[in-house]
Write a protein that holds these residues in place. Structure first.
Motif, PDB file in Angstrom:
ATOM      1  N   GLY A  86      18.263  -1.841  68.815  1.00  0.00           N
ATOM      2  CA  GLY A  86      17.316  -0.841  68.336  1.00  0.00           C
ATOM      3  C   GLY A  86      17.927   0.489  67.963  1.00  0.00           C
ATOM      4  N   GLN A  87      19.244   0.639  68.104  1.00  0.00           N
ATOM      5  CA  GLN A  87      19.881   1.913  67.756  1.00  0.00           C
ATOM      6  C   GLN A  87      21.020   1.690  66.768  1.00  0.00           C
ATOM      7  N   ILE A  88      21.157   2.620  65.852  1.00  0.00           N
ATOM      8  CA  ILE A  88      22.236   2.575  64.874  1.00  0.00           C
ATOM      9  C   ILE A  88      22.947   3.920  64.903  1.00  0.00           C
ATOM     10  N   THR A  89      24.271   3.878  64.942  1.00  0.00           N
ATOM     11  CA  THR A  89      25.079   5.089  64.824  1.00  0.00           C
ATOM     12  C   THR A  89      25.451   5.224  63.360  1.00  0.00           C
ATOM     13  N   PHE A  90      25.303   6.422  62.826  1.00  0.00           N
ATOM     14  CA  PHE A  90      25.552   6.653  61.405  1.00  0.00           C
ATOM     15  C   PHE A  90      26.446   7.871  61.251  1.00  0.00           C
ATOM     16  N   GLY A  91      27.412   7.781  60.347  1.00  0.00           N
ATOM     17  CA  GLY A  91      28.278   8.916  60.056  1.00  0.00           C
ATOM     18  C   GLY A  91      28.474   9.053  58.559  1.00  0.00           C
ATOM     19  N   ALA A  92      28.706  10.268  58.114  1.00  0.00           N
ATOM     20  CA  ALA A  92      28.933  10.513  56.693  1.00  0.00           C
ATOM     21  C   ALA A  92      29.770  11.766  56.510  1.00  0.00           C
ATOM     22  N   ARG A  93      30.489  11.800  55.396  1.00  0.00           N
ATOM     23  CA  ARG A  93      31.226  12.996  55.003  1.00  0.00           C
ATOM     24  C   ARG A  93      31.185  13.076  53.486  1.00  0.00           C
ATOM     25  N   VAL A  94      31.335  14.278  52.961  1.00  0.00           N
ATOM     26  CA  VAL A  94      31.323  14.479  51.513  1.00  0.00           C
ATOM     27  C   VAL A  94      32.277  15.615  51.166  1.00  0.00           C
ATOM     28  N   ARG A  95      32.913  15.495  50.030  1.00  0.00           N
ATOM     29  CA  ARG A  95      33.813  16.545  49.562  1.00  0.00           C
ATOM     30  C   ARG A  95      32.992  17.778  49.227  1.00  0.00           C
ATOM     31  N   GLY A  96      33.370  18.889  49.809  1.00  0.00           N
ATOM     32  CA  GLY A  96      32.604  20.122  49.650  1.00  0.00           C
ATOM     33  C   GLY A  96      32.886  20.858  48.353  1.00  0.00           C
ATOM     34  N   LYS A  97      32.109  21.893  48.128  1.00  0.00           N
ATOM     35  CA  LYS A  97      32.152  22.682  46.898  1.00  0.00           C
ATOM     36  C   LYS A  97      33.534  23.279  46.635  1.00  0.00           C
ATOM     37  N   LYS A  98      34.164  23.821  47.670  1.00  0.00           N
ATOM     38  CA  LYS A  98      35.481  24.432  47.481  1.00  0.00           C
ATOM     39  C   LYS A  98      36.536  23.383  47.121  1.00  0.00           C
ATOM     40  N   HIS A  99      36.470  22.216  47.778  1.00  0.00           N
ATOM     41  CA  HIS A  99      37.408  21.142  47.443  1.00  0.00           C
ATOM     42  C   HIS A  99      37.207  20.676  45.995  1.00  0.00           C
ATOM     43  N   LYS A 100      35.964  20.601  45.555  1.00  0.00           N
ATOM     44  CA  LYS A 100      35.696  20.218  44.161  1.00  0.00           C
ATOM     45  C   LYS A 100      36.255  21.272  43.207  1.00  0.00           C
ATOM     46  N   HIS A 101      36.033  22.529  43.539  1.00  0.00           N
ATOM     47  CA  HIS A 101      36.494  23.631  42.685  1.00  0.00           C
ATOM     48  C   HIS A 101      38.019  23.640  42.562  1.00  0.00           C
ATOM     49  N   GLU A 102      38.704  23.334  43.676  1.00  0.00           N
ATOM     50  CA  GLU A 102      40.170  23.369  43.677  1.00  0.00           C
ATOM     51  C   GLU A 102      40.800  22.027  43.317  1.00  0.00           C
ATOM     52  N   GLY A 103      39.979  20.988  43.154  1.00  0.00           N
ATOM     53  CA  GLY A 103      40.506  19.667  42.821  1.00  0.00           C
ATOM     54  C   GLY A 103      41.290  19.041  43.961  1.00  0.00           C
ATOM     55  N   THR A 104      40.818  19.230  45.188  1.00  0.00           N
ATOM     56  CA  THR A 104      41.505  18.705  46.367  1.00  0.00           C
ATOM     57  C   THR A 104      40.616  17.691  47.092  1.00  0.00           C
ATOM     58  N   ASN A 105      41.255  16.926  47.957  1.00  0.00           N
ATOM     59  CA  ASN A 105      40.545  15.935  48.765  1.00  0.00           C
ATOM     60  C   ASN A 105      39.736  16.599  49.868  1.00  0.00           C
ATOM     61  N   CYS A 106      38.743  15.898  50.334  1.00  0.00           N
ATOM     62  CA  CYS A 106      38.057  16.273  51.569  1.00  0.00           C
ATOM     63  C   CYS A 106      39.046  16.027  52.705  1.00  0.00           C
ATOM     64  N   ASP A 107      39.119  16.924  53.659  1.00  0.00           N
ATOM     65  CA  ASP A 107      40.071  16.805  54.760  1.00  0.00           C
ATOM     66  C   ASP A 107      39.440  16.303  56.052  1.00  0.00           C
ATOM     67  N   ASP A 108      38.155  16.009  56.035  1.00  0.00           N
ATOM     68  CA  ASP A 108      37.434  15.620  57.245  1.00  0.00           C
ATOM     69  C   ASP A 108      37.421  14.097  57.415  1.00  0.00           C
ATOM     70  N   TRP A 109      37.177  13.662  58.641  1.00  0.00           N
ATOM     71  CA  TRP A 109      37.104  12.233  58.913  1.00  0.00           C
ATOM     72  C   TRP A 109      36.219  11.988  60.115  1.00  0.00           C
ATOM     73  N   PHE A 110      35.695  10.778  60.215  1.00  0.00           N
ATOM     74  CA  PHE A 110      34.953  10.347  61.399  1.00  0.00           C
ATOM     75  C   PHE A 110      35.236   8.868  61.632  1.00  0.00           C
ATOM     76  N   GLU A 111      35.156   8.475  62.863  1.00  0.00           N
ATOM     77  CA  GLU A 111      35.285   7.068  63.261  1.00  0.00           C
ATOM     78  C   GLU A 111      34.333   6.843  64.420  1.00  0.00           C
ATOM     79  N   PHE A 112      33.838   5.632  64.533  1.00  0.00           N
ATOM     80  CA  PHE A 112      33.087   5.294  65.725  1.00  0.00           C
ATOM     81  C   PHE A 112      33.305   3.838  66.080  1.00  0.00           C
ATOM     82  N   GLY A 113      32.991   3.515  67.308  1.00  0.00           N
ATOM     83  CA  GLY A 113      33.146   2.161  67.802  1.00  0.00           C
ATOM     84  C   GLY A 113      32.375   2.003  69.093  1.00  0.00           C
ATOM     85  N   THR A 114      32.499   0.841  69.672  1.00  0.00           N
ATOM     86  CA  THR A 114      31.843   0.566  70.941  1.00  0.00           C
ATOM     87  C   THR A 114      32.837  -0.113  71.872  1.00  0.00           C
TER      88      THR A 114
END
Length: 167
Positions: free
Chosen positions: A49-77
């Motif tokens: 009955g439960q779902i863990t959800f994660g998301a990330r997106v390249r932000g405005k400054k990274h888009k403006h500078e043409g760089t990658n998103c530097d963030d990350w997430f992982e999950f497990g059990t």
């Protein structure tokens, strides 16, 4: 140079209130190793009955500078535990996206290894009290505290290894 009213050069566009189109660009992701996608999302069924959800997106400054998103997430059990690691990459460092990913993966792997047989009894308010040295009075919580500390150290070591491979 012809300068118009307000110090604006004559060939510069006139900005309307709220128009940022000439100020912010949306440059494509750079090619090269360790490229991160524009965005990522994942989910994991953890307990019924439960779902863990994660998301990330390249932000405005990274888009403006043409760089990658530097963030990350992982999950497990592991056992009855749901584990999540999140890293806000240090964008000023050349391999921050590599380090943030390695730290999350290393931290989750460490927790899965250390927590496989860990169970906690029902805890009372008294169990949550800490000693003067910032350790828990409850031996079960002290064990969790040691596991979390080890996982942070393992995450840092994994991050260092991943970056050292690239320099």
């Amino acid at each position: 140079d012809v300068v118009g009213r307000g110090g604006r050069q004559a060939d510069q566009p006139v900005l309307q209130a709220g128009d940022t189109s000439v100020l912010w660009q949306s440059l494509p992701l750079p090619d090269g190793p360790d490229r991160h996608d524009e965005s990522a999302a994942a989910s994991l069924a953890t307990v019924p009955g439960q779902i863990t959800f994660g998301a990330r997106v390249r932000g405005k400054k990274h888009k403006h500078e043409g760089t990658n998103c530097d963030d990350w997430f992982e999950f497990g059990t592991v056992g009855g535990w749901t584990l999540m690691a999140v890293s806000d990459g240090a964008g000023s460092c050349a391999y921050s996206r590599v380090g943030s990913r390695a730290a999350c993966c290393g931290g989750i792997a460490s927790l899965q290894s250390s927590m496989a047989s860990l169970t906690l009894p029902l805890l009372s308010q008294e169990d949550l009290q800490m000693n003067d040295d910032r350790t828990f009075r409850c031996k079960d919580l002290s064990a969790v505290q040691v596991i979390l500390y080890k996982a942070m150290r393992d995450a840092g070591a994994e991050m260092d290894r991943a970056v050292e491979k690239r320099i």
